[in-house]
Design a protein around this motif. Structure first.
Motif, PDB file in Angstrom:
ATOM      1  N   GLY A 164       0.783  -1.235   0.000  1.00 49.39           N
ATOM      2  CA  GLY A 164       0.000   0.000   0.000  1.00 49.39           C
ATOM      3  C   GLY A 164       0.810   1.279   0.000  1.00 49.39           C
ATOM      4  N   THR A 165       2.114   1.190   0.184  1.00 48.97           N
ATOM      5  CA  THR A 165       2.939   2.402   0.162  1.00 48.97           C
ATOM      6  C   THR A 165       3.060   2.926  -1.268  1.00 48.97           C
ATOM      7  OG1 THR A 165       4.981   1.114  -0.039  1.00 48.97           O
ATOM      8  CG2 THR A 165       4.291   1.742   2.192  1.00 48.97           C
ATOM      9  N   ILE A 166       3.239   4.242  -1.379  1.00 51.02           N
ATOM     10  CA  ILE A 166       3.329   4.912  -2.669  1.00 51.02           C
ATOM     11  C   ILE A 166       4.756   5.404  -2.881  1.00 51.02           C
ATOM     12  CG2 ILE A 166       2.499   6.839  -4.076  1.00 51.02           C
ATOM     13  CD1 ILE A 166       0.303   4.794  -3.487  1.00 51.02           C
ATOM     14  N   GLN A 167       5.281   5.150  -4.064  1.00 52.65           N
ATOM     15  CA  GLN A 167       6.578   5.685  -4.475  1.00 52.65           C
ATOM     16  C   GLN A 167       6.350   6.581  -5.685  1.00 52.65           C
ATOM     17  OE1 GLN A 167       9.201   2.417  -5.358  1.00 52.65           O
ATOM     18  NE2 GLN A 167       9.243   1.692  -3.253  1.00 52.65           N
ATOM     19  N   ASN A 168       6.764   7.834  -5.592  1.00 48.72           N
ATOM     20  CA  ASN A 168       6.676   8.756  -6.724  1.00 48.72           C
ATOM     21  C   ASN A 168       7.995   8.705  -7.471  1.00 48.72           C
ATOM     22  OD1 ASN A 168       4.078  10.563  -6.568  1.00 48.72           O
ATOM     23  ND2 ASN A 168       4.724  10.147  -4.467  1.00 48.72           N
ATOM     24  N   GLN A 169       7.911   8.516  -8.782  1.00 44.18           N
ATOM     25  CA  GLN A 169       9.108   8.362  -9.598  1.00 44.18           C
ATOM     26  C   GLN A 169       8.933   9.042 -10.945  1.00 44.18           C
ATOM     27  OE1 GLN A 169       9.851   4.118  -9.821  1.00 44.18           O
ATOM     28  NE2 GLN A 169      10.396   4.002  -7.669  1.00 44.18           N
ATOM     29  N   GLY A 170      10.042   9.214 -11.616  1.00 45.49           N
ATOM     30  CA  GLY A 170      10.042   9.717 -12.982  1.00 45.49           C
ATOM     31  C   GLY A 170      10.947   8.841 -13.821  1.00 45.49           C
ATOM     32  N   ILE A 171      10.627   8.763 -15.102  1.00 45.72           N
ATOM     33  CA  ILE A 171      11.416   7.933 -16.006  1.00 45.72           C
ATOM     34  C   ILE A 171      11.395   8.592 -17.381  1.00 45.72           C
ATOM     35  CG2 ILE A 171       9.556   6.407 -16.766  1.00 45.72           C
ATOM     36  CD1 ILE A 171      11.628   4.091 -16.206  1.00 45.72           C
ATOM     37  N   THR A 172      12.397   8.327 -18.183  1.00 45.08           N
ATOM     38  CA  THR A 172      12.471   8.924 -19.518  1.00 45.08           C
ATOM     39  C   THR A 172      12.440   7.841 -20.583  1.00 45.08           C
ATOM     40  OG1 THR A 172      13.764  10.764 -18.650  1.00 45.08           O
ATOM     41  CG2 THR A 172      13.818  10.426 -21.033  1.00 45.08           C
ATOM     42  N   TYR A 173      11.592   8.059 -21.571  1.00 39.49           N
ATOM     43  CA  TYR A 173      11.514   7.202 -22.753  1.00 39.49           C
ATOM     44  C   TYR A 173      12.364   7.844 -23.847  1.00 39.49           C
ATOM     45  CZ  TYR A 173       7.632   4.238 -21.189  1.00 39.49           C
ATOM     46  OH  TYR A 173       6.851   3.321 -20.532  1.00 39.49           O
ATOM     47  N   PHE A 174      13.146   7.028 -24.537  1.00 44.10           N
ATOM     48  CA  PHE A 174      13.996   7.491 -25.626  1.00 44.10           C
ATOM     49  C   PHE A 174      13.492   6.869 -26.921  1.00 44.10           C
ATOM     50  CE2 PHE A 174      16.394   7.681 -21.752  1.00 44.10           C
ATOM     51  CZ  PHE A 174      17.150   8.829 -21.849  1.00 44.10           C
ATOM     52  N   PHE A 175      12.982   7.706 -27.818  1.00 42.14           N
ATOM     53  CA  PHE A 175      12.503   7.252 -29.120  1.00 42.14           C
ATOM     54  C   PHE A 175      13.570   7.526 -30.168  1.00 42.14           C
ATOM     55  CE2 PHE A 175       8.581   7.739 -26.838  1.00 42.14           C
ATOM     56  CZ  PHE A 175       7.673   6.869 -27.425  1.00 42.14           C
ATOM     57  N   THR A 176      13.816   6.556 -31.052  1.00 39.93           N
ATOM     58  CA  THR A 176      14.699   6.731 -32.204  1.00 39.93           C
ATOM     59  C   THR A 176      14.046   6.066 -33.405  1.00 39.93           C
ATOM     60  OG1 THR A 176      15.928   4.709 -31.706  1.00 39.93           O
ATOM     61  CG2 THR A 176      16.833   6.777 -30.819  1.00 39.93           C
ATOM     62  N   LYS A 177      14.612   6.319 -34.563  1.00 36.91           N
ATOM     63  CA  LYS A 177      14.108   5.678 -35.784  1.00 36.91           C
ATOM     64  C   LYS A 177      14.875   4.385 -36.036  1.00 36.91           C
ATOM     65  CE  LYS A 177      12.557   9.853 -38.117  1.00 36.91           C
ATOM     66  NZ  LYS A 177      12.706  10.714 -39.310  1.00 36.91           N
ATOM     67  N   ASN A 178      14.149   3.375 -36.523  1.00 37.73           N
ATOM     68  CA  ASN A 178      14.812   2.132 -36.898  1.00 37.73           C
ATOM     69  C   ASN A 178      15.330   2.249 -38.332  1.00 37.73           C
ATOM     70  OD1 ASN A 178      12.552   1.815 -38.569  1.00 37.73           O
ATOM     71  ND2 ASN A 178      11.643   0.200 -37.318  1.00 37.73           N
ATOM     72  N   LYS A 179      15.849   1.156 -38.881  1.00 38.10           N
ATOM     73  CA  LYS A 179      16.415   1.183 -40.236  1.00 38.10           C
ATOM     74  C   LYS A 179      15.373   1.537 -41.289  1.00 38.10           C
ATOM     75  CE  LYS A 179      20.102  -2.003 -39.130  1.00 38.10           C
ATOM     76  NZ  LYS A 179      20.666  -3.336 -39.303  1.00 38.10           N
ATOM     77  N   ALA A 180      14.109   1.243 -41.017  1.00 37.32           N
ATOM     78  CA  ALA A 180      13.030   1.569 -41.953  1.00 37.32           C
ATOM     79  C   ALA A 180      12.551   3.003 -41.787  1.00 37.32           C
ATOM     80  CB  ALA A 180      11.858   0.603 -41.747  1.00 37.32           C
ATOM     81  N   GLY A 181      13.127   3.746 -40.840  1.00 39.58           N
ATOM     82  CA  GLY A 181      12.755   5.142 -40.631  1.00 39.58           C
ATOM     83  C   GLY A 181      11.526   5.331 -39.759  1.00 39.58           C
ATOM     84  N   GLU A 182      11.134   4.288 -39.015  1.00 41.58           N
ATOM     85  CA  GLU A 182       9.970   4.369 -38.152  1.00 41.58           C
ATOM     86  C   GLU A 182      10.405   4.636 -36.720  1.00 41.58           C
ATOM     87  OE1 GLU A 182       8.596   0.435 -38.883  1.00 41.58           O
ATOM     88  OE2 GLU A 182       7.381   1.029 -40.606  1.00 41.58           O
ATOM     89  N   TRP A 183       9.668   5.529 -36.055  1.00 44.29           N
ATOM     90  CA  TRP A 183       9.969   5.835 -34.654  1.00 44.29           C
ATOM     91  C   TRP A 183       9.549   4.679 -33.767  1.00 44.29           C
ATOM     92  CZ3 TRP A 183      12.926   9.704 -33.103  1.00 44.29           C
ATOM     93  CH2 TRP A 183      13.045  10.839 -33.911  1.00 44.29           C
ATOM     94  N   GLY A 184      10.349   4.408 -32.760  1.00 49.70           N
ATOM     95  CA  GLY A 184      10.035   3.387 -31.774  1.00 49.70           C
ATOM     96  C   GLY A 184      10.801   3.677 -30.501  1.00 49.70           C
ATOM     97  N   ILE A 185      10.536   2.912 -29.468  1.00 51.49           N
ATOM     98  CA  ILE A 185      11.172   3.107 -28.172  1.00 51.49           C
ATOM     99  C   ILE A 185      12.503   2.363 -28.164  1.00 51.49           C
ATOM    100  CG2 ILE A 185      10.944   2.762 -25.680  1.00 51.49           C
ATOM    101  CD1 ILE A 185       7.816   2.817 -26.220  1.00 51.49           C
TER     102      ILE A 185
END
Length: 189
Positions: A164-185
């Motif tokens: 029941g305890t709460i932890q407040n956190q932050g996180i960063t997602y890094f998106f880049t393009k794959n070889k096909a030029g599509e964005w992904g995580i």
């Protein structure tokens, strides 16, 4: 004895001069056609302000804390104020789908928009009985790192532990393009 001391001192000075000469970088290249030495132009920094666009700067963002009484499992982020430029429907859909999968604890859905070899499961699926509340963004930035475009999305969340305890956190997602030029995580850190 005096000559030995002078000899050692002379060797030390010669060694220091040689070391300082070896440490100097050569700012020239040789032209293959003419064999002449040409000065090189230094390359600009890859993370100059011209290569970066911020929609949310974490230095100016006030982060709130979620208390136990305020916790509700789910995604409670209003994307509308930030939907512009690089933070478009495609990135929002992939990001939102990923954090919804975390809330649902659905590892298959979580992996849908991850690039091959991407990491992140250990942050959200390593503990049993944990619930998540994603409630705010604290970073939205597009920049070029080593000649490669990257979108960073920082998110604030509360994690309710099995006790029941709460932890407040932050996180960063890094998106880049794959070889096909599509964005992904690419990474979650």
């Amino acid at each position: 004895m005096k000559n030995l001391t002078r000899g050692i001192l002379s060797l030390c000075l010669i060694g220091a001069l040689l070391l300082s000469a070896c440490g100097k970088a050569d700012d020239s290249t040789t032209s293959e056609e003419s064999g002449t030495i040409l000065p090189t132009t230094p390359t600009p920094a890859t993370n100059s302000p011209a290569d970066s666009e911020k929609l949310i700067d974490p230095a100016t963002k006030e982060v709130k804390e979620i208390a136990e009484a305020d916790f509700t499992k789910g995604v409670f982020i209003n994307f509308d104020p930030y939907q512009k430029s690089f933070f478009d429907d495609d990135i929002i859909s992939k990001f939102n789908g990923n954090i919804e999968a975390v809330v649902e604890q659905d590892e298959e859905k979580f992996k849908e928009h991850l690039h091959e070899g991407s990491r992140g499961e250990t942050y959200f699926f390593s503990e049993e009985g944990v619930q998540f509340m994603f409630y705010d963004l604290d970073l939205l930035e597009k920049l070029t790192v080593h000649g490669r475009e990257q979108i960073r999305v920082g998110v604030q969340y509360a994690k309710k532990m099995a006790d029941g305890t709460i932890q407040n956190q932050g996180i960063t997602y890094f998106f880049t393009k794959n070889k096909a030029g599509e964005w992904g995580i690419e990474n979650i850190d």
